[in-house]
Scaffold this motif. Structure first.
Motif, PDB file in Angstrom:
ATOM      1  N   ALA A 219     -15.377 -34.843 -32.549  1.00 32.09           N
ATOM      2  CA  ALA A 219     -14.481 -33.791 -33.042  1.00 32.09           C
ATOM      3  C   ALA A 219     -15.142 -32.871 -34.053  1.00 32.09           C
ATOM      4  CB  ALA A 219     -13.236 -34.429 -33.669  1.00 32.09           C
ATOM      5  N   ASP A 220     -16.262 -33.313 -34.643  1.00 28.72           N
ATOM      6  CA  ASP A 220     -16.909 -32.546 -35.698  1.00 28.72           C
ATOM      7  C   ASP A 220     -17.970 -31.577 -35.183  1.00 28.72           C
ATOM      8  OD1 ASP A 220     -15.354 -33.832 -37.564  1.00 28.72           O
ATOM      9  OD2 ASP A 220     -16.821 -35.413 -37.932  1.00 28.72           O
ATOM     10  N   VAL A 221     -18.116 -31.497 -33.871  1.00 26.37           N
ATOM     11  CA  VAL A 221     -19.089 -30.555 -33.304  1.00 26.37           C
ATOM     12  C   VAL A 221     -18.331 -29.529 -32.462  1.00 26.37           C
ATOM     13  CG1 VAL A 221     -20.948 -32.254 -33.309  1.00 26.37           C
ATOM     14  CG2 VAL A 221     -19.521 -32.004 -31.270  1.00 26.37           C
ATOM     15  N   PRO A 222     -18.932 -28.380 -32.176  1.00 29.12           N
ATOM     16  CA  PRO A 222     -18.254 -27.350 -31.379  1.00 29.12           C
ATOM     17  C   PRO A 222     -17.935 -27.854 -29.967  1.00 29.12           C
ATOM     18  CG  PRO A 222     -20.182 -26.464 -32.509  1.00 29.12           C
ATOM     19  CD  PRO A 222     -20.252 -27.941 -32.653  1.00 29.12           C
ATOM     20  N   PRO A 223     -17.138 -27.083 -29.219  1.00 28.60           N
ATOM     21  CA  PRO A 223     -16.751 -27.506 -27.864  1.00 28.60           C
ATOM     22  C   PRO A 223     -17.911 -27.323 -26.881  1.00 28.60           C
ATOM     23  CG  PRO A 223     -15.831 -25.361 -28.332  1.00 28.60           C
ATOM     24  CD  PRO A 223     -16.463 -25.824 -29.608  1.00 28.60           C
ATOM     25  N   HIS A 224     -18.928 -28.165 -27.058  1.00 29.07           N
ATOM     26  CA  HIS A 224     -20.112 -28.098 -26.231  1.00 29.07           C
ATOM     27  C   HIS A 224     -20.198 -29.327 -25.337  1.00 29.07           C
ATOM     28  CE1 HIS A 224     -22.340 -25.291 -29.307  1.00 29.07           C
ATOM     29  NE2 HIS A 224     -21.237 -24.767 -28.798  1.00 29.07           N
ATOM     30  N   LEU A 225     -20.602 -29.105 -24.092  1.00 27.46           N
ATOM     31  CA  LEU A 225     -20.734 -30.164 -23.093  1.00 27.46           C
ATOM     32  C   LEU A 225     -22.203 -30.372 -22.767  1.00 27.46           C
ATOM     33  CD1 LEU A 225     -17.951 -28.815 -20.740  1.00 27.46           C
ATOM     34  CD2 LEU A 225     -17.735 -30.847 -22.197  1.00 27.46           C
ATOM     35  N   LEU A 226     -22.552 -31.604 -22.420  1.00 25.01           N
ATOM     36  CA  LEU A 226     -23.942 -31.935 -22.110  1.00 25.01           C
ATOM     37  C   LEU A 226     -24.025 -32.612 -20.754  1.00 25.01           C
ATOM     38  CD1 LEU A 226     -26.976 -32.387 -22.909  1.00 25.01           C
ATOM     39  CD2 LEU A 226     -26.217 -34.580 -23.921  1.00 25.01           C
ATOM     40  N   PHE A 227     -24.964 -32.152 -19.936  1.00 24.18           N
ATOM     41  CA  PHE A 227     -25.423 -32.928 -18.785  1.00 24.18           C
ATOM     42  C   PHE A 227     -26.836 -33.389 -19.104  1.00 24.18           C
ATOM     43  CE2 PHE A 227     -28.321 -32.950 -15.175  1.00 24.18           C
ATOM     44  CZ  PHE A 227     -27.796 -33.986 -14.433  1.00 24.18           C
ATOM     45  N   PHE A 228     -27.077 -34.713 -19.004  1.00 18.58           N
ATOM     46  CA  PHE A 228     -28.395 -35.254 -19.295  1.00 18.58           C
ATOM     47  C   PHE A 228     -28.864 -36.076 -18.101  1.00 18.58           C
ATOM     48  CE2 PHE A 228     -31.083 -38.752 -20.729  1.00 18.58           C
ATOM     49  CZ  PHE A 228     -32.122 -38.046 -21.312  1.00 18.58           C
ATOM     50  N   GLY A 229     -30.088 -35.827 -17.669  1.00 20.62           N
ATOM     51  CA  GLY A 229     -30.670 -36.583 -16.555  1.00 20.62           C
ATOM     52  C   GLY A 229     -31.441 -35.672 -15.626  1.00 20.62           C
ATOM     53  N   ALA A 230     -32.022 -36.273 -14.610  1.00 20.94           N
ATOM     54  CA  ALA A 230     -32.803 -35.500 -13.646  1.00 20.94           C
ATOM     55  C   ALA A 230     -31.912 -34.534 -12.882  1.00 20.94           C
ATOM     56  CB  ALA A 230     -33.509 -36.443 -12.668  1.00 20.94           C
ATOM     57  N   TRP A 231     -32.419 -33.336 -12.660  1.00 23.99           N
ATOM     58  CA  TRP A 231     -31.713 -32.357 -11.839  1.00 23.99           C
ATOM     59  C   TRP A 231     -32.066 -32.669 -10.388  1.00 23.99           C
ATOM     60  CZ3 TRP A 231     -32.435 -26.862 -14.399  1.00 23.99           C
ATOM     61  CH2 TRP A 231     -32.191 -26.955 -15.772  1.00 23.99           C
ATOM     62  N   THR A 232     -31.167 -33.326  -9.704  1.00 23.50           N
ATOM     63  CA  THR A 232     -31.420 -33.712  -8.325  1.00 23.50           C
ATOM     64  C   THR A 232     -30.137 -33.560  -7.537  1.00 23.50           C
ATOM     65  OG1 THR A 232     -32.320 -35.485  -6.924  1.00 23.50           O
ATOM     66  CG2 THR A 232     -30.957 -36.159  -8.787  1.00 23.50           C
ATOM     67  N   LYS A 233     -30.244 -33.512  -6.221  1.00 18.18           N
ATOM     68  CA  LYS A 233     -29.098 -33.077  -5.422  1.00 18.18           C
ATOM     69  C   LYS A 233     -27.899 -34.003  -5.531  1.00 18.18           C
ATOM     70  CE  LYS A 233     -31.161 -35.020  -1.234  1.00 18.18           C
ATOM     71  NZ  LYS A 233     -32.227 -34.636  -0.316  1.00 18.18           N
ATOM     72  N   TYR A 234     -28.118 -35.326  -5.696  1.00 19.58           N
ATOM     73  CA  TYR A 234     -26.943 -36.196  -5.744  1.00 19.58           C
ATOM     74  C   TYR A 234     -26.178 -36.048  -7.057  1.00 19.58           C
ATOM     75  CZ  TYR A 234     -28.977 -39.928  -8.718  1.00 19.58           C
ATOM     76  OH  TYR A 234     -29.508 -40.653  -9.756  1.00 19.58           O
ATOM     77  N   LYS A 235     -26.783 -35.357  -8.068  1.00 14.50           N
ATOM     78  CA  LYS A 235     -26.060 -35.070  -9.316  1.00 14.50           C
ATOM     79  C   LYS A 235     -25.109 -33.877  -9.164  1.00 14.50           C
ATOM     80  CE  LYS A 235     -28.622 -38.139 -11.585  1.00 14.50           C
ATOM     81  NZ  LYS A 235     -29.532 -37.804 -12.677  1.00 14.50           N
ATOM     82  N   ASN A 236     -25.259 -33.100  -8.084  1.00 18.11           N
ATOM     83  CA  ASN A 236     -24.335 -32.012  -7.730  1.00 18.11           C
ATOM     84  C   ASN A 236     -24.142 -31.009  -8.865  1.00 18.11           C
ATOM     85  OD1 ASN A 236     -22.632 -30.554  -6.102  1.00 18.11           O
ATOM     86  ND2 ASN A 236     -21.351 -32.288  -5.543  1.00 18.11           N
ATOM     87  N   ILE A 237     -25.254 -30.460  -9.332  1.00 21.70           N
ATOM     88  CA  ILE A 237     -25.204 -29.489 -10.428  1.00 21.70           C
ATOM     89  C   ILE A 237     -24.436 -28.218 -10.053  1.00 21.70           C
ATOM     90  CG2 ILE A 237     -26.655 -28.003 -11.875  1.00 21.70           C
ATOM     91  CD1 ILE A 237     -28.644 -30.330 -12.010  1.00 21.70           C
ATOM     92  N   PRO A 238     -24.552 -27.703  -8.818  1.00 24.40           N
ATOM     93  CA  PRO A 238     -23.729 -26.518  -8.483  1.00 24.40           C
ATOM     94  C   PRO A 238     -22.236 -26.754  -8.681  1.00 24.40           C
ATOM     95  CG  PRO A 238     -25.463 -26.790  -6.862  1.00 24.40           C
ATOM     96  CD  PRO A 238     -25.511 -28.015  -7.725  1.00 24.40           C
ATOM     97  N   LEU A 239     -21.743 -27.943  -8.353  1.00 18.68           N
ATOM     98  CA  LEU A 239     -20.333 -28.254  -8.585  1.00 18.68           C
ATOM     99  C   LEU A 239     -20.026 -28.242 -10.078  1.00 18.68           C
ATOM    100  CD1 LEU A 239     -17.518 -29.210  -7.688  1.00 18.68           C
ATOM    101  CD2 LEU A 239     -18.413 -31.560  -7.686  1.00 18.68           C
ATOM    102  N   MET A 240     -20.918 -28.794 -10.888  1.00 22.81           N
ATOM    103  CA  MET A 240     -20.716 -28.789 -12.336  1.00 22.81           C
ATOM    104  C   MET A 240     -20.612 -27.365 -12.870  1.00 22.81           C
ATOM    105  SD  MET A 240     -23.282 -30.264 -15.275  1.00 22.81           S
ATOM    106  CE  MET A 240     -23.603 -31.692 -14.265  1.00 22.81           C
ATOM    107  N   LEU A 241     -21.476 -26.495 -12.394  1.00 22.96           N
ATOM    108  CA  LEU A 241     -21.453 -25.111 -12.857  1.00 22.96           C
ATOM    109  C   LEU A 241     -20.197 -24.386 -12.383  1.00 22.96           C
ATOM    110  CD1 LEU A 241     -25.230 -24.252 -12.358  1.00 22.96           C
ATOM    111  CD2 LEU A 241     -24.028 -24.569 -14.533  1.00 22.96           C
ATOM    112  N   ASP A 242     -19.741 -24.679 -11.161  1.00 23.77           N
ATOM    113  CA  ASP A 242     -18.483 -24.087 -10.694  1.00 23.77           C
ATOM    114  C   ASP A 242     -17.325 -24.491 -11.603  1.00 23.77           C
ATOM    115  OD1 ASP A 242     -19.661 -22.792  -8.566  1.00 23.77           O
ATOM    116  OD2 ASP A 242     -19.165 -24.341  -7.093  1.00 23.77           O
TER     117      ASP A 242
END
Length: 403
Positions: A219-242
Motif C-alpha cells: 500500500a505504500d508504493v504507487p499503483p505499479h505492477l511487475l512481471f518478473f521472469g523470462a519473456w517466453t511464449k507460454y508467459k503470454n505477454i501480449p495478453l498481459m499488455l492487452d
C-alpha cells in the motif's frame, strides 16, 4: 513382516545443475544448501563462475563444467544461432561425460539432476543411471514435459516423438522423481505412468539467498505492477499488455514493469511496439541480478502472471518472499501456488477479467496489504527449504531401501 528401515544417517548427495546462474541454478543451490544444513554432505556440480556462494559447511560448489550462463548472447544471425547451438551441444556432451567420471570415482548415495531440457539430457541420464554407480538416481521434474522456449511454433511444450520417448525412458531409469506440487505429479503420472517412484517435495522460498531488506508495504508504493521472469511464449505477454491497456484506460497513473531475459520464441520488437502503443510500460529486458531483486519487487504493489499454462512458478514464490500479492491466470497448476482472495487473485485467461483483477489490487491498497501479508505467511509456514529437504530425504531413503 515389516520391511527393514534404512537408518537415518548423513547421506553423500551430488546435485548436478549445468548452468551456473538463473532460476534453475538458484533452486538447485538452495536445495543443496538446505540438504547440507540438515547434516548431509553435499556437492553441487555446475558451470563456471557460479552465481551464489555457499555458507553451509557441508556444501561444496564445484564449477567443473564447460557450460555457459543462461540468457547470455542469444541473438545474432540464423547461422550464428545454429553454430552456437551445435557448440553448446558439444559442451553439454562433455559436461555429461564429466558427471559420469565423477560419479564412478565418488559413488555418492544420491545423485540428483534438474530439468531434462533436451533429448541429449534424457539420453545422457540413461547412460549415467546404468553406469554411474550412484546409490540412487533422482530427477527434479520442474516441468514433466519441458517447455519449448526456442521454437517459433505455437506449441508450449516439447511434444516431439524423440523427446517424449527419451523422457519416458529417463524417468523410468530414475529411482525417484521429485515434483514441486500435486499438479505436476498428476501431469507426470498421466504422461509417464511407468515412473517408479514420485514424491512431492514442494518449492522453497528465496529468503536464504537474499539479504534482509526492509521493504515498504504494497500500500505504500504507487499503483505499479511487475512481471518478473523470462519473456517466453507460454508467459503470454501480449495478453498481459492487452489487459494493462484496459487498466490504463481507467487508471492512467498505473504502470507496468516487465523485467527478465528475452527467449528466442518471442519477438521482442512486437512487445516493444505493443508497449509503446499503451504507454506506462517500463521494459527491462535482460537478466536481473540477485542483489537488484529487493528494490525491484519492493517498488511494485503486485506481481502479475498471465501464463497460458503452468506447473509451478518460482517467480510466484519470489513474489511471496517479498510480501507481494499475485494476480495470475487460472490455468494449469496455478491454484497450487495462488490461494484465491488470500495470497492473490485468479482470473480467466482473457484481458477483461485480468484487468478487473488488476484494478481491484491497485484501487484497494488495504486488500494488497492483506494479501501481501498472507503471501509472506504462506512462504514462512509452507514453503521452507527445510520442509522441502525433509520430504526429499524421505524419498531418498525409500529409494535406497528399494535397492
Amino acid at each position: 513382516m515389516a520391511a527393514p528401515q534404512v537408518p537415518v544417517r548423513p547421506l553423500n548427495v551430488m546435485v548436478v545443475e549445468f548452468l551456473p546462474s538463473g532460476g534453475m541454478f538458484q533452486f538447485s543451490f538452495q536445495f543443496a544448501q538446505a540438504l547440507a544444513q540438515a547434516g548431509h554432505r553435499v556437492q553441487l556440480l555446475t558451470g563456471p563462475e557460479p552465481e551464489l556462494t555457499p555458507t553451509a559447511p557441508n556444501l561444496e560448489v564445484v564449477p567443473m563444467f564447460p557450460t555457459w550462463h543462461p540468457n547470455v548472447g542469444l541473438g545474432g544471425s540464423l547461422v550464428r544461432r545454429k553454430a552456437r547451438r551445435i557448440w553448446r551441444a558439444l559442451l553439454l556432451v562433455e559436461s555429461w561425460r564429466r558427471v559420469l567420471h565423477h560419479l564412478r570415482r565418488t559413488r555418492p548415495d544420491v545423485v540428483q539432476f534438474g530439468e531434462l531440457r533436451y533429448p541429449l539430457d534424457s539420453a545422457s541420464l540413461l547412460v549415467v543411471a546404468r553406469l554411474g554407480r550412484a546409490g540412487t538416481v533422482v530427477d527434479v521434474a520442474h516441468n514433466p514435459l519441458p517447455y519449448d522456449v526456442t521454437g517459433r511454433t505455437q506449441a508450449v511444450e516439447k511434444t516431439g516423438r524423440l523427446t517424449r520417448a527419451l523422457l519416458a525412458r529417463a524417468y523410468r531409469a530414475c529411482d525417484l522423481v521429485l515434483v514441486l506440487g500435486e499438479g505436476p505429479r498428476t501431469e507426470l503420472q498421466a504422461a509417464f505412468p511407468d515412473v517408479r517412484r514420485v514424491t512431492v517435495c514442494g518449492h522453497g522460498d528465496y529468503s536464504a539467498v537474499l539479504d534482509a531488506h526492509e521493504l515498504p508495504a504494497p500500500a505504500d508504493v504507487p499503483p505499479h505492477l511487475l512481471f518478473f521472469g523470462a519473456w517466453t511464449k507460454y508467459k503470454n505477454i501480449p495478453l498481459m499488455l492487452d489487459a494493462f491497456a484496459r487498466v490504463r484506460a481507467e487508471m492512467p497513473q498505473a504502470r507496468l514493469t516487465l523485467a527478465g531475459p528475452v527467449m528466442p520464441d518471442v519477438d521482442e520488437l512486437d512487445i516493444v511496439r505493443q508497449a509503446e502503443g499503451i504507454g506506462g510500460v517500463d521494459l527491462r529486458p535482460g537478466y536481473v541480478a540477485m542483489e537488484d531483486l529487493p528494490d525491484l519487487f519492493g517498488s511494485h504493489r503486485a506481481v502479475v502472471f498471465t501464463y497460458a499454462t503452468v506447473n509451478i512458478s518460482g517467480s510466484v514464490h519470489m513474489a511471496y518472499t517479498f510480501g507481494r500479492p499475485v494476480v495470475a491466470t487460472d490455468v494449469g497448476s496455478m491454484r497450487d501456488a495462488v490461494e484465491e482472495e488470500v495470497t492473490g487473485l485468479l482470473a480467466a485467461p482473457e484481458s477483461g477479467p485480468i484487468a478487473e483483477a488488476l484494478l481491484r489490487v491497485l484501487r484497494d491498497p488495504g486488500l494488497a496489504d492483506r494479501m501481501g501479508r498472507a503471501a509472506s505467511r504462506r512462504v514462512h509456514d509452507n514453503s521452507t527449504w527445510s520442509g522441502v529437504v525433509e520430504r526429499a530425504v524421505t524419498g531418498y531413503l525409500d529409494a535406497l531401501q528399494g535397492h
